[in-house]
Design a protein around this motif. Structure first.
Motif, PDB file in Angstrom:
ATOM      1  N   UNK A  23       0.847  -1.193   0.000  1.00  0.00           N
ATOM      2  CA  UNK A  23       0.000   0.000   0.000  1.00  0.00           C
ATOM      3  C   UNK A  23       0.882   1.242   0.000  1.00  0.00           C
ATOM      4  N   UNK A  24       0.478   2.227  -0.766  1.00  0.00           N
ATOM      5  CA  UNK A  24       1.193   3.506  -0.730  1.00  0.00           C
ATOM      6  C   UNK A  24       0.967   4.150   0.628  1.00  0.00           C
ATOM      7  N   UNK A  25       2.027   4.716   1.186  1.00  0.00           N
ATOM      8  CA  UNK A  25       1.958   5.349   2.508  1.00  0.00           C
ATOM      9  C   UNK A  25       0.828   6.378   2.549  1.00  0.00           C
ATOM     10  N   UNK A  26       0.715   7.160   1.504  1.00  0.00           N
ATOM     11  CA  UNK A  26      -0.313   8.203   1.452  1.00  0.00           C
ATOM     12  C   UNK A  26      -1.709   7.586   1.563  1.00  0.00           C
ATOM     13  N   UNK A  32      -6.579   5.258   7.125  1.00  0.00           N
ATOM     14  CA  UNK A  32      -6.534   5.181   8.589  1.00  0.00           C
ATOM     15  C   UNK A  32      -7.250   6.385   9.212  1.00  0.00           C
ATOM     16  N   UNK A  33      -7.017   7.576   8.669  1.00  0.00           N
ATOM     17  CA  UNK A  33      -7.713   8.772   9.175  1.00  0.00           C
ATOM     18  C   UNK A  33      -9.215   8.628   8.979  1.00  0.00           C
ATOM     19  N   UNK A  34      -9.643   8.150   7.817  1.00  0.00           N
ATOM     20  CA  UNK A  34     -11.070   7.953   7.558  1.00  0.00           C
ATOM     21  C   UNK A  34     -11.688   6.986   8.564  1.00  0.00           C
ATOM     22  N   UNK A  35     -10.948   5.948   8.948  1.00  0.00           N
ATOM     23  CA  UNK A  35     -11.485   4.938   9.874  1.00  0.00           C
ATOM     24  C   UNK A  35     -11.664   5.474  11.288  1.00  0.00           C
ATOM     25  N   UNK A  36     -11.060   6.619  11.591  1.00  0.00           N
ATOM     26  CA  UNK A  36     -11.177   7.195  12.935  1.00  0.00           C
ATOM     27  C   UNK A  36     -12.517   7.898  13.156  1.00  0.00           C
ATOM     28  N   UNK A  37     -13.280   8.097  12.075  1.00  0.00           N
ATOM     29  CA  UNK A  37     -14.600   8.735  12.162  1.00  0.00           C
ATOM     30  C   UNK A  37     -14.557  10.072  12.901  1.00  0.00           C
ATOM     31  N   UNK A  38     -13.653  10.921  12.482  1.00  0.00           N
ATOM     32  CA  UNK A  38     -13.502  12.234  13.099  1.00  0.00           C
ATOM     33  C   UNK A  38     -14.519  13.212  12.541  1.00  0.00           C
ATOM     34  N   UNK A  39     -14.823  14.216  13.344  1.00  0.00           N
ATOM     35  CA  UNK A  39     -15.723  15.271  12.882  1.00  0.00           C
ATOM     36  C   UNK A  39     -14.977  16.158  11.890  1.00  0.00           C
ATOM     37  N   UNK A  40     -15.710  17.004  11.177  1.00  0.00           N
ATOM     38  CA  UNK A  40     -15.070  17.939  10.239  1.00  0.00           C
ATOM     39  C   UNK A  40     -14.092  18.851  10.968  1.00  0.00           C
ATOM     40  N   UNK A  41     -14.468  19.284  12.169  1.00  0.00           N
ATOM     41  CA  UNK A  41     -13.592  20.165  12.947  1.00  0.00           C
ATOM     42  C   UNK A  41     -12.306  19.441  13.331  1.00  0.00           C
ATOM     43  N   UNK A  42     -12.409  18.175  13.738  1.00  0.00           N
ATOM     44  CA  UNK A  42     -11.225  17.402  14.106  1.00  0.00           C
ATOM     45  C   UNK A  42     -10.346  17.143  12.881  1.00  0.00           C
ATOM     46  N   UNK A  43     -10.989  16.867  11.750  1.00  0.00           N
ATOM     47  CA  UNK A  43     -10.237  16.642  10.517  1.00  0.00           C
ATOM     48  C   UNK A  43      -9.491  17.892  10.073  1.00  0.00           C
ATOM     49  N   UNK A  44     -10.036  19.045  10.398  1.00  0.00           N
ATOM     50  CA  UNK A  44      -9.432  20.307   9.988  1.00  0.00           C
ATOM     51  C   UNK A  44      -8.404  20.827  10.991  1.00  0.00           C
ATOM     52  N   UNK A  45      -8.288  20.177  12.143  1.00  0.00           N
ATOM     53  CA  UNK A  45      -7.398  20.667  13.193  1.00  0.00           C
ATOM     54  C   UNK A  45      -5.950  20.696  12.714  1.00  0.00           C
ATOM     55  N   UNK A  46      -5.324  21.844  12.889  1.00  0.00           N
ATOM     56  CA  UNK A  46      -3.948  22.037  12.429  1.00  0.00           C
ATOM     57  C   UNK A  46      -2.982  22.036  13.604  1.00  0.00           C
ATOM     58  N   UNK A  55      -3.414  13.588  10.304  1.00  0.00           N
ATOM     59  CA  UNK A  55      -2.440  12.962   9.408  1.00  0.00           C
ATOM     60  C   UNK A  55      -1.083  12.818  10.092  1.00  0.00           C
ATOM     61  N   UNK A  56      -0.720  13.798  10.897  1.00  0.00           N
ATOM     62  CA  UNK A  56       0.528  13.754  11.640  1.00  0.00           C
ATOM     63  C   UNK A  56       0.534  12.578  12.614  1.00  0.00           C
ATOM     64  N   UNK A  57      -0.557  12.398  13.341  1.00  0.00           N
ATOM     65  CA  UNK A  57      -0.640  11.308  14.322  1.00  0.00           C
ATOM     66  C   UNK A  57      -0.560   9.945  13.628  1.00  0.00           C
ATOM     67  N   UNK A  58      -1.251   9.805  12.512  1.00  0.00           N
ATOM     68  CA  UNK A  58      -1.186   8.540  11.763  1.00  0.00           C
ATOM     69  C   UNK A  58       0.233   8.338  11.229  1.00  0.00           C
ATOM     70  N   UNK A  59       0.868   9.404  10.794  1.00  0.00           N
ATOM     71  CA  UNK A  59       2.248   9.306  10.325  1.00  0.00           C
ATOM     72  C   UNK A  59       3.191   8.802  11.404  1.00  0.00           C
TER      73      UNK A  59
END
Length: 134
Positions: A23-26, A32-46, A55-59
């Motif tokens: 699997x490509x890392x990307x 993996x991020x999709x499977x966490x079922x995060x809210x839009x706000x959590x997905x947008x957290x910088x 993405x950083x945490x999954x990395x």
């Protein structure tokens, strides 16, 4: 709910890789991020320095799993679950922590390399500090 820690992202990463294919890392990171079922706000957290927190945490989860030998990198940007990774997933389906990786030769070598780098940085900083104070 806050964005999960990198430890909480380790099982989702292994689940994405559990089919045994390359699997490509990307793609792993996205799935993996999709499977966490995060809210839009959590997905947008910088992160303060820029970049996306989820993405950083999954990395970091990928990195720790690679260092432990649970995931291999047959080529740049490609990930594959190892037999160790399958065993970890089977024995810890509810979640993994750094504690679960302790004792694994790859993880212990990673920790030792990290400690050595920290010691060297401190020595360099101490040397620079003593030179500036003279």
């Amino acid at each position: 709910m806050p964005v999960p820690t990198f430890e909480e992202c380790m099982v989702p990463v292994l689940k994405v890789l559990s089919d045994g294919g390359e699997h490509r890392r990307k793609d792993v990171r996205i799935r993996a991020v999709e499977s966490l079922n995060l809210t839009d706000a959590e997905l947008a957290e910088a992160l303060p320095g820029g970049g996306n927190r989820a993405r950083n945490r999954v990395g970091w989860a990928i990195e720790y799993l690679c260092q432990a030998g649970a995931v291999t990198r047959p080529q740049r940007g490609v990930l594959v679950i190892s037999d160790l990774g399958r065993d970890l997933l089977a024995s810890n389906p509810g979640g993994l922590t750094r504690h679960d990786l302790e004792g694994l030769p790859g993880y212990e070598a990673f920790r030792e390399r990290s400690r050595t780098k920290r010691r060297r940085r401190r020595q360099i900083q101490s040397g620079a500090d003593s030179e500036t104070s003279s």
